[in-house]
Design a protein around this motif. Structure first.
Motif, mmCIF file in Angstrom:
data_model
loop_
_atom_site.group_PDB
_atom_site.id
_atom_site.type_symbol
_atom_site.label_atom_id
_atom_site.label_comp_id
_atom_site.label_asym_id
_atom_site.label_seq_id
_atom_site.Cartn_x
_atom_site.Cartn_y
_atom_site.Cartn_z
ATOM 1 N N VAL A 154 21.930 25.501 71.099
ATOM 2 C CA VAL A 154 20.749 25.670 71.949
ATOM 3 C C VAL A 154 20.229 24.309 72.392
ATOM 4 C CG1 VAL A 154 18.380 26.521 72.052
ATOM 5 C CG2 VAL A 154 20.117 27.850 70.851
ATOM 6 N N SER A 178 21.598 30.184 75.437
ATOM 7 C CA SER A 178 20.155 30.339 75.628
ATOM 8 C C SER A 178 19.475 30.649 74.299
ATOM 9 C CB SER A 178 19.877 31.450 76.628
ATOM 10 O OG SER A 178 20.267 32.705 76.087
ATOM 11 N N THR A 179 18.158 30.431 74.257
ATOM 12 C CA THR A 179 17.389 30.730 73.051
ATOM 13 C C THR A 179 17.405 32.229 72.763
ATOM 14 O OG1 THR A 179 15.939 28.845 73.541
ATOM 15 C CG2 THR A 179 15.144 30.447 71.940
ATOM 16 N N ALA A 236 14.186 21.650 71.944
ATOM 17 C CA ALA A 236 15.059 22.782 72.271
ATOM 18 C C ALA A 236 15.771 23.307 71.028
ATOM 19 C CB ALA A 236 16.077 22.364 73.330
ATOM 20 N N ARG A 253 13.424 25.462 68.639
ATOM 21 C CA ARG A 253 12.931 26.772 69.074
ATOM 22 C C ARG A 253 13.556 27.912 68.278
ATOM 23 N NH1 ARG A 253 13.973 25.266 75.250
ATOM 24 N NH2 ARG A 253 12.112 24.001 75.675
ATOM 25 N N ALA A 309 11.818 34.376 73.271
ATOM 26 C CA ALA A 309 12.430 33.136 73.760
ATOM 27 C C ALA A 309 11.595 32.525 74.883
ATOM 28 C CB ALA A 309 13.852 33.399 74.236
ATOM 29 N N SER A 310 11.113 33.377 75.795
ATOM 30 C CA SER A 310 10.273 32.880 76.893
ATOM 31 C C SER A 310 8.981 32.281 76.362
ATOM 32 C CB SER A 310 9.956 34.016 77.868
ATOM 33 O OG SER A 310 11.143 34.537 78.440
ATOM 34 N N GLU A 317 9.792 28.888 74.813
ATOM 35 C CA GLU A 317 10.067 27.886 75.845
ATOM 36 C C GLU A 317 8.798 27.492 76.598
ATOM 37 O OE1 GLU A 317 13.030 29.879 78.106
ATOM 38 O OE2 GLU A 317 14.637 29.508 76.647
ATOM 39 N N ARG A 318 7.851 28.419 76.652
ATOM 40 C CA ARG A 318 6.591 28.124 77.337
ATOM 41 C C ARG A 318 5.730 27.168 76.517
ATOM 42 N NH1 ARG A 318 1.929 32.643 78.937
ATOM 43 N NH2 ARG A 318 0.386 31.135 79.726
ATOM 44 N N LYS A 374 7.709 23.044 75.287
ATOM 45 C CA LYS A 374 8.375 22.429 76.421
ATOM 46 C C LYS A 374 8.935 21.078 76.028
ATOM 47 C CE LYS A 374 5.563 24.663 79.992
ATOM 48 N NZ LYS A 374 4.651 24.443 81.146
ATOM 49 N N ALA A 375 10.171 20.849 76.422
ATOM 50 C CA ALA A 375 10.798 19.560 76.142
ATOM 51 C C ALA A 375 10.203 18.510 77.068
ATOM 52 C CB ALA A 375 12.312 19.642 76.346
#
Length: 553
Positions: free
Chosen positions: A72, A78-79, A234, A237, A298-299, A302-303, A306-307
């Motif tokens: 990942v 994907s996560t 990343a 997560r 996952a969303s 990622e929200r 954030k990297a």
């Protein structure tokens, strides 16, 4: 005291057995495990099945989590897909607990005997690595027997019985204890098997055993979060999302635990089996419940995770310490970093011609500083490779290990040559306001263009290992040598014609085309390991007839 020491030793042996199996399987199937995970994430169901299969072999959902988290972090999967893999990974651990719950007393000596014979006779081969796995499986079954034997005298002790009666039947406390034990032992499987053995022997109430199982599951999630705490965002997560699933599952299971205990007593015969089946049912229910929520979670991750924008830095980017436990993955990380080092070298080479044409001292200084980056990357890659156990590598991976070392050495030497060339240009041309003749600049530009093309070809040969490209790269060595001789003779002719610019830059011109040939030699040496492995290298460049003449002299 003796019985307590026996129990502690058996527990330690159980943890060690799971460690042997985990590391042994990663060494034996490391590259294939990575391939399975990467190819099985297009569908959530396939991702779950991949997690079950890999973790059933590796014996550790934490190990699977670290492997998938690194994918990942590298952007390979994907996560959401990785979360589905982890739901299957927890089921895989549960299935292995069920397997080890059966009476395997006959199997332990057989596995250890066969494993030791295979390991000693062919230690560095695939057979030897398989023997290591068999030894670990035998140690696990032996440890479970020892735990049962050691708990019987303790259970009969009046002091222990009094202590157990005094313990509060508090589920939250049981979960905390199970989580702490899983983190300390680095194995939730070992704690589940231990809880089942202790509960089956009567040393722990069945409800306490069930609470410890919930805690062990929670502990494996916490362990993955702790292990990846220093990784990039990343990568972090996946462990956090997996932990959220486990926390939610435990919160749902706590009020249902009394009813679950009654059902287990009704349908499952022994307490030992009740604990193990509860572990399987819990993780199966977790997978069924949350498989539809992998994408939303996952969303969400990622929200809020954030990297940050990557700074314009050329420092090591791909040397993931988490990958060191999987030799094949670590080799891939080192390969990517070696290509990163080559990119920095290419930047230096491209800038060299610009400095020569424009007399840009500021650019020259920037390019010389890049050599420090090349050296730093070389040191980082070399240190990273030394942390990979050579014994854990297959023969192919061992050759790749050596190829990476050779490649990074060549890049480091090229960086040194370019830095020295830039210094010479500064001292002998820019500061003295001298310029190459038009013909001389044309020759240098042609060699420079050919050199960049060879560097790109060399990077391709290093990455793919195609014999055809390696042969082409080696042929370029002879062509470049011929060009260097031709241009040196042309320069001498211009000196004889008293060309003023050629006279002023003569030493620099000859040194430069000679150093460019040296750089090309370093690039072309990338082809030697590939051609040698293919058996297409000649023993010597001297013709047989010439060698006979030399012998005669």
């Amino acid at each position: 005291m003796q019985h307590l020491l026996n129990l502690l030793a058996a527990i330690a042996l159980l943890v060690w057995g799971t460690h042997i199996v985990r590391t042994g399987v990663l060494r034996l199937f490391g590259a294939n495990l990575r391939q399975v995970l990467r190819q099985s994430v297009s569908n959530r169901l396939y991702a779950v099945l991949a997690g079950i299969g890999v973790t059933s072999v590796v014996q550790s959902s934490t190990a699977t989590c670290l492997i998938v988290a690194s994918f990942v972090g590298s952007g390979l999967i994907s996560t959401a897909s990785a979360l589905a893999v982890m739901l299957g990974a927890d089921m895989g651990t549960s299935l292995m607990a069920v397997v080890f719950s059966f009476d395997l007393s006959w199997l332990s000596p057989l596995l250890i005997f066969v494993g030791v014979v295979m390991f000693i006779s062919q230690e560095k081969s695939t057979s030897g690595r398989l023997g290591r796995v068999l030894i670990g499986l035998g140690v696990i079954t032996l440890a479970l027997q020892l735990i049962v034997g050691a708990t019987k005298p303790l259970t009969a002790s009046p002091a222990v019985q009094t202590l157990l009666k005094a313990l509060p039947n508090e589920i939250l406390l049981d979960i905390i204890v199970g989580a702490v034990l899983a983190v300390l032992s680095y194995s939730s499987l070992a704690i589940v098997l231990l809880s089942a053995a202790l509960a089956g022997s009567g040393i722990l109430p069945a409800t306490v055993g069930l609470g410890l199982v919930l805690g062990a599951n929670l502990g494996s999630g916490i362990l993955a979060v702790i292990t990846t705490s220093q990784a990039n965002i990343a990568t972090r997560r996946l462990p956090l999302g997996n932990l959220l699933f486990k926390i939610t599952g435990c919160m749902i299971a706590i009020p249902l635990l009394p009813a679950a205990h009654v059902l287990l007593q009704e349908y499952i015969g022994t307490v030992h089996q009740q604990v193990v089946v509860f572990h399987l049912v819990f993780n199966t229910a977790l997978a069924l419940l949350f498989i539809s929520f992998t994408a939303p979670v996952a969303s969400l991750l990622e929200r809020f995770m954030k990297a940050p924008a990557a700074p314009p830095s050329s420092r090591p980017r791909h040397l993931d310490p988490l990958a060191l436990g999987t030799p094949s993955l670590a080799i891939s990380c080192a390969t990517r970093e070696a290509l990163h080092q080559a990119d920095v070298v290419e930047t230096m080479l491209r800038g060299l011609l610009t400095v020569i044409k424009t007399n840009d001292l500021a650019l020259a200084e920037q390019l010389r500083k890049l050599d420090d980056t090349v050296d730093e990357l070389y040191s980082a890659i070399k240190f990273y490779l030394t942390q990979i156990s050579r014994e854990a590598l297959s023969e192919k991976e061992g050759r790749r290990w050596a190829d990476i070392v050779s490649f990074t050495i060549n890049m480091e030497q090229i960086g040194d040559i370019v830095e020295r060339l830039i210094l010479d240009v500064e001292d002998k041309a820019i500061r003295k306001n001298r310029k190459f003749s038009e013909a001389g600049m044309g020759e240098i530009s042609h060699l420079h263009e050919r050199l960049l093309a060879n560097l790109r070809l060399g990077m391709s040969v290093f990455l793919d290992g195609h014999v055809r490209d390696a042969r082409k790269l080696l042929e370029e060595k002879a062509h470049f040598r011929d060009l260097e001789r031709e241009y040196a003779n042309s320069h001498i002719t211009r000196l004889q014609d008293h060309t003023a610019q050629s006279i002023e830059t003569s030493a620099l011109h000859l040194d430069m085309i000679s150093d460019l040939k040296r750089i090309n030699g370093n690039i072309c040496s990338i082809a030697y390991p590939i051609l040698d492995a293919a058996g297409v290298l000649a023993q010597t460049r001297i013709r047989p007839s010439q060698m006979m003449g030399l012998d005669g002299n």
